[in-house]
Structure formats: structure tokens, C-alpha cells
Design an enzyme around this catalytic site. Structure first.
Site, PDB file in Angstrom:
ATOM      1  N   ILE A  21       0.758  -1.245   0.176  1.00 42.85           N
ATOM      2  CA  ILE A  21       0.127   0.034   0.122  1.00 42.85           C
ATOM      3  C   ILE A  21       0.983   1.386  -0.065  1.00 42.85           C
ATOM      4  CG2 ILE A  21      -1.584   1.114   1.325  1.00 42.85           C
ATOM      5  CD1 ILE A  21      -2.940  -1.365   2.252  1.00 42.85           C
ATOM      6  N   ASP A  73      12.721   2.401  13.126  1.00 38.65           N
ATOM      7  CA  ASP A  73      11.726   1.443  13.550  1.00 38.65           C
ATOM      8  C   ASP A  73      10.771   2.358  14.380  1.00 38.65           C
ATOM      9  OD1 ASP A  73      10.186  -0.201  15.034  1.00 38.65           O
ATOM     10  OD2 ASP A  73      11.918  -1.390  15.859  1.00 38.65           O
ATOM     11  N   ASN A 100       1.513   4.919   7.361  1.00 39.78           N
ATOM     12  CA  ASN A 100       0.942   3.832   6.705  1.00 39.78           C
ATOM     13  C   ASN A 100       1.430   2.544   7.247  1.00 39.78           C
ATOM     14  OD1 ASN A 100       0.121   2.166   4.275  1.00 39.78           O
ATOM     15  ND2 ASN A 100       2.044   1.969   3.968  1.00 39.78           N
ATOM     16  N   SER A 151      -7.987   0.382   9.037  1.00 37.14           N
ATOM     17  CA  SER A 151      -8.328  -0.805   8.442  1.00 37.14           C
ATOM     18  C   SER A 151      -9.942  -1.153   8.831  1.00 37.14           C
ATOM     19  CB  SER A 151      -7.709  -2.090   9.145  1.00 37.14           C
ATOM     20  OG  SER A 151      -7.925  -3.546   8.626  1.00 37.14           O
ATOM     21  N   TYR A 164      -5.052  -6.057  16.723  1.00 37.58           N
ATOM     22  CA  TYR A 164      -5.020  -5.558  15.619  1.00 37.58           C
ATOM     23  C   TYR A 164      -6.245  -4.575  15.504  1.00 37.58           C
ATOM     24  CZ  TYR A 164      -4.427  -4.748  10.577  1.00 37.58           C
ATOM     25  OH  TYR A 164      -4.289  -4.174   9.429  1.00 37.58           O
ATOM     26  N   LYS A 168      -6.162  -0.739  15.425  1.00 39.67           N
ATOM     27  CA  LYS A 168      -6.688   0.223  14.526  1.00 39.67           C
ATOM     28  C   LYS A 168      -8.008   1.202  14.819  1.00 39.67           C
ATOM     29  CE  LYS A 168      -3.746  -1.022  10.981  1.00 39.67           C
ATOM     30  NZ  LYS A 168      -2.954  -0.079  10.501  1.00 39.67           N
ATOM     31  N   VAL A 197      -6.856  -5.736   0.479  1.00 40.71           N
ATOM     32  CA  VAL A 197      -5.909  -5.415  -0.660  1.00 40.71           C
ATOM     33  C   VAL A 197      -4.874  -6.450  -0.854  1.00 40.71           C
ATOM     34  CG1 VAL A 197      -4.674  -3.415  -1.302  1.00 40.71           C
ATOM     35  CG2 VAL A 197      -6.333  -2.915   0.296  1.00 40.71           C
ATOM     36  N   THR A 199      -1.220  -7.273  -1.331  1.00 33.72           N
ATOM     37  CA  THR A 199      -0.127  -6.818  -0.936  1.00 33.72           C
ATOM     38  C   THR A 199       0.727  -7.987  -0.493  1.00 33.72           C
ATOM     39  OG1 THR A 199      -0.314  -6.230   1.386  1.00 33.72           O
ATOM     40  CG2 THR A 199      -1.032  -4.468  -0.203  1.00 33.72           C
TER      41      THR A 199
HETATM   42  N1  LIG Z   1      -3.112  -5.417   2.692  1.00 37.27           N
HETATM   43  C1  LIG Z   1      -4.528  -5.298   3.420  1.00 37.27           C
HETATM   44  O1  LIG Z   1      -5.470  -5.901   2.832  1.00 37.27           O
HETATM   45  C2  LIG Z   1      -4.609  -4.201   4.307  1.00 37.27           C
HETATM   46  C3  LIG Z   1      -6.109  -4.065   4.732  1.00 37.27           C
HETATM   47  C4  LIG Z   1      -6.154  -2.958   5.712  1.00 37.27           C
HETATM   48  C5  LIG Z   1      -5.349  -2.318   6.373  1.00 37.27           C
HETATM   49  N2  LIG Z   1      -3.992  -2.374   6.006  1.00 37.27           N
HETATM   50  C6  LIG Z   1      -2.823  -1.618   6.564  1.00 37.27           C
HETATM   51  O2  LIG Z   1      -2.352  -0.815   5.321  1.00 37.27           O
HETATM   52  C7  LIG Z   1      -0.928  -0.713   5.757  1.00 37.27           C
HETATM   53  C8  LIG Z   1      -0.024  -1.080   4.867  1.00 37.27           C
HETATM   54  O3  LIG Z   1      -0.452  -2.685   4.674  1.00 37.27           O
HETATM   55  P1  LIG Z   1       0.563  -3.539   3.402  1.00 37.27           P
HETATM   56  O4  LIG Z   1      -0.323  -4.631   3.085  1.00 37.27           O
HETATM   57  O5  LIG Z   1       0.855  -2.441   2.176  1.00 37.27           O
HETATM   58  O6  LIG Z   1       1.551  -4.197   4.171  1.00 37.27           O
HETATM   59  P2  LIG Z   1       3.147  -4.642   3.711  1.00 37.27           P
HETATM   60  O7  LIG Z   1       3.290  -4.744   2.259  1.00 37.27           O
HETATM   61  O8  LIG Z   1       3.656  -5.796   4.550  1.00 37.27           O
HETATM   62  O9  LIG Z   1       4.064  -3.271   4.242  1.00 37.27           O
HETATM   63  C9  LIG Z   1       4.192  -2.810   5.722  1.00 37.27           C
HETATM   64  C10 LIG Z   1       5.282  -1.768   5.753  1.00 37.27           C
HETATM   65  O10 LIG Z   1       5.272  -1.228   7.129  1.00 37.27           O
HETATM   66  C11 LIG Z   1       6.712  -1.184   7.508  1.00 37.27           C
HETATM   67  N3  LIG Z   1       6.790  -1.520   8.801  1.00 37.27           N
HETATM   68  C12 LIG Z   1       6.730  -2.707   9.562  1.00 37.27           C
HETATM   69  N4  LIG Z   1       6.981  -2.598  10.738  1.00 37.27           N
HETATM   70  C13 LIG Z   1       7.829  -1.404  10.896  1.00 37.27           C
HETATM   71  C14 LIG Z   1       8.476  -0.876  11.802  1.00 37.27           C
HETATM   72  N5  LIG Z   1       8.423  -1.377  13.260  1.00 37.27           N
HETATM   73  N6  LIG Z   1       9.186   0.440  11.748  1.00 37.27           N
HETATM   74  C15 LIG Z   1       9.116   0.873  10.333  1.00 37.27           C
HETATM   75  N7  LIG Z   1       8.244   0.346   9.292  1.00 37.27           N
HETATM   76  C16 LIG Z   1       7.637  -0.854   9.491  1.00 37.27           C
HETATM   77  C17 LIG Z   1       7.361  -2.280   6.376  1.00 37.27           C
HETATM   78  O11 LIG Z   1       8.838  -1.785   6.399  1.00 37.27           O
HETATM   79  P3  LIG Z   1       9.895  -2.861   6.342  1.00 37.27           P
HETATM   80  O12 LIG Z   1       9.702  -3.806   4.899  1.00 37.27           O
HETATM   81  O13 LIG Z   1      11.092  -2.031   5.938  1.00 37.27           O
HETATM   82  O14 LIG Z   1       9.986  -3.587   7.411  1.00 37.27           O
HETATM   83  C18 LIG Z   1       6.536  -2.405   5.311  1.00 37.27           C
HETATM   84  O15 LIG Z   1       6.943  -1.217   4.218  1.00 37.27           O
HETATM   85  C19 LIG Z   1      -0.897  -1.317   7.328  1.00 37.27           C
HETATM   86  O16 LIG Z   1      -1.099  -0.317   8.268  1.00 37.27           O
HETATM   87  C20 LIG Z   1      -1.774  -2.260   7.391  1.00 37.27           C
HETATM   88  O17 LIG Z   1      -2.255  -2.564   8.695  1.00 37.27           O
HETATM   89  C21 LIG Z   1      -3.626  -3.397   5.148  1.00 37.27           C
END
Ligand SMILES: NC(=O)c1ccc[n+]([C@@H]2O[C@H](COP(=O)([O-])OP(=O)(O)OC[C@H]3O[C@@H](n4cnc5c(N)ncnc54)[C@H](OP(=O)(O)O)[C@@H]3O)[C@@H](O)[C@H]2O)c1
Length: 275
Positions: A21, A73, A100, A151, A164, A168, A197, A199
Site C-alpha cells: 500500500i 523502527d 501507513n 483498516s 489488531y 486500528k 488489498v 499486497t
Molecule cells: N493489505 C491489506 O489487505 C490491508 C488491509 C487493511 C489495512 N492494511 C494496513 O495498510 C498498511 C500497509 O499494509 P500493507 O498491506 O501494504 O503491508 P506490507 O506490504 O507488509 O507493508 C508494511 C510496511 O510497514 C513497514 N513496517 C513494518 N513494521 C515497521 C516498523 N516497526 N517500523 C517501520 N516500518 C515498519 C514495512 O517496512 P519494512 O519492509 O522496511 O519492514 C513495510 O514497508 C498497514 O498499516 C496495514 O495494517 C492493509
């Protein structure tokens, strides 16, 4: 439209920029800036420096915007403040902070460890408070905005998903409160709630064709969301077009979270149940 010295400049810090995302948000911000005729610098944040972050920065620059990679972090309060300071040093005062980065930590509440609870809250909720607080003075100078990614799990309980949903939900309320407290300084604060989504976070599930099909069947708009869908909503909330929008939560889920009542057997539009 060609840049001139008077072209307004925007600077967005996007956490979790290397994730699914986060990338979608970065590219949507570029598209929005192009439409609005503003110059853009993106500070792309990841948890650590590395090839992935560098590659993203190159991709963003290739699109004609300024970009720098910053790392930290966000579960660590000191690193939250440092991240905002590093972004300011590379791109000037922020006009948009996009919180994000986040993740879930599955588990039943009866068995969840305190450490896992704390990690989930610190990553998904506390980090947004700390990042926003660190950016407040800059955002007040630019009359900027904060947009956090919550979320649909923050709107509806998600059994088995640890802390979670609670984290959220806390994030959504945190942003509503910040919106009220900071409106006088001209800072807008909103949340976006993605539904399902595709991802890296969720990819393993969608590799299973049966799970994929059953998930699609639950979405009134008939497809799983893409990072761009969320990105477009964030880019709009961060833009001048949303100048009078604050304290709001925009659900970007293809209609899935409101779909429950249409699933009741015997309701109009559903096949009658056999008694
Ligand atoms: N995908 C879905 O279906 C969905 C649905 C609802 C909400 N969301 C929300 O959307 C957001 C993005 O999700 P996504 O699906 O894109 O996830 P993702 O692809 O796993 O990406 C998560 C990102 O968060 C970073 N991150 C994790 N822990 C961290 C930390 N301690 N400090 C700094 N950065 C950190 C990671 O960076 P590194 O790789 O460098 O660790 C990564 O770039 C999240 O808040 C998630 O809860 C996602």
C-alpha cells in the site's frame, strides 16, 4: 505544466513506503501532484535502509519528483522523532504525513502475550501519535495534513487477529481527536480504512485460488482491492481538494464492510432458506 520558481512545493513523508500500500500511496501522490500542478518531494520511509528502499527512491525519481529514503523502527519513540527530522532535512517542512506502516499479529485474545499486544499497539497506533507530534510544528507552518491507514478491522471486530482490531480502532479515534486539537493550527487529520488489498502482507492468501475466489465473492464491487485504490484516496485527502475535510474516516473496501445484512438468509436478494 512546466515548473517555475513559483510552483508550490509539497513534501510527503510516507511510512511503510516499500510495502504494497505504501508504494501505491507514493505513486498516487505523484499522479495527484501532476494533476494539481505542484512540485513534490517524497520522503519514503522503511524500517531499515537497503536495496528495496534504494530501488523505490530511484523509481520515484524516475517519475520526475524529488525523493529520498529515510529509515527507522516506528515502534521506537526516539526513532519516530528522528524519522521526521531526517525527512525535514532532506525535503524541507512536511506538507503531508502519511502513517501507513503497520501489521497484524494473529492470536486469540485469551492467549495473547503482553509483548505482542504492546507491539501491535505501538506499531499501529502509538507510532502515528508520535510521528504526528514530531511533525506538528512543520505541518502548522505549511497548513498540512496527516493521513493514517487504519483498516476495516478497526471498524469491526476481527476474531483471532490479536490486538489488531483494537489498535486500528484506537488509531481512528486518535486521528479524530488530533483533528479537533489541531484544527486551529490548520492541520487536517484523517484516516483511510482499506478492506481486502492484495499486497506482500496478504499475498500468501491470494495464492490460494479457492480463498481468492471466496474473498472476491464477498466484495460487492467484485474484486480484491489494489494498492492504487488506497493510494488514490490518500492522495486526495492530502491534496488541496480536501481542504475542508478533517476528522474523517474514508472506507476503501469495495463495499465489503457494509455487506453483512445482504448475506442474511431469507432477506430480499438472497435465495429463500429451506425450513
Ligand atoms: N493489505 C491489506 O489487505 C490491508 C488491509 C487493511 C489495512 N492494511 C494496513 O495498510 C498498511 C500497509 O499494509 P500493507 O498491506 O501494504 O503491508 P506490507 O506490504 O507488509 O507493508 C508494511 C510496511 O510497514 C513497514 N513496517 C513494518 N513494521 C515497521 C516498523 N516497526 N517500523 C517501520 N516500518 C515498519 C514495512 O517496512 P519494512 O519492509 O522496511 O519492514 C513495510 O514497508 C498497514 O498499516 C496495514 O495494517 C492493509
Amino acid at each position: 505544466m512546466p515548473d517555475t520558481p513559483s510552483t508550490p512545493t509539497q513534501h510527503a513523508l510516507v511510512t511503510g513506503a516499500t510495502g504494497g500500500i505504501g508504494r501505491g500511496i507514493c505513486f498516487a501522490l505523484i499522479e495527484q501532484a501532476r494533476k494539481d500542478g505542484v512540485r513534490l518531494h517524497i520522503s519514503a520511509a522503511a524500517s531499515q535502509h537497503g536495496d528495496k528502499l534504494e530501488a523505490l527512491v530511484h523509481e520515484l525519481r524516475a517519475k520526475g519528483v524529488g525523493a529520498s529514503g529515510v529509515a527507522g523502527d516506528i515502534t521506537d519513540p526516539t526513532q519516530c522523532a528522528a524519522l521526521v527530522a531526517k525527512a525535514q532535512a532532506s525535503g524541507g517542512d512536511l506538507t503531508a504525513l502519511i502513517c501507513n506502516a503497520g501489521a497484524s499479529g494473529p492470536g486469540k485474545l485469551a492467549e495473547l502475550s503482553i509483548a505482542q499486544w504492546d507491539l501491535t499497539f505501538n506499531l499501529n497506533a502509538r507510532s502515528a501519535w508520535l510521528l504526528a507530534r514530531a511533525a506538528r510544528e512543520q505541518l502548522a507552518r505549511t497548513r498540512g495534513s496527516v493521513t493514517a491507514i487504519a483498516s476495516m478491522s478497526g471498524l469491526h471486530p476481527h476474531p483471532g487477529n490479536g490486538a489488531y482490531s483494537a489498535a486500528k480502532a484506537a488509531l481512528i479515534m486518535l486521528c479524530r481527536q488530533l483533528a479537533q486539537e489541531w484544527a486551529g493550527e490548520g492541520i487536517r487529520v484523517n484516516t483511510v480504512c482499506p478492506g481486502m488489498v492484495r499486497t506482500p502482507l496478504t499475498e500468501a492468501m491470494y495464492q490460494d485460488a479457492d480463498i481468492h475466489a471466496r474473498r472476491v465473492a464477498l466484495v460487492p464491487l467484485g474484486r480484491i482491492g489494489q494498492p492504487d485504490d488506497v493510494g488514490a484516496a490518500v492522495a486526495w485527502l492530502s491534496s488541496a481538494g480536501a481542504a475542508y475535510v478533517t476528522g474523517q474516516n474514508l472506507v476503501v473496501d469495495g463495499g465489503v464492510a457494509d455487506h453483512m445484512l445482504s448475506m442474511l438468509p431469507g432477506r430480499p436478494g438472497r435465495a429463500p432458506v429451506d425450513d
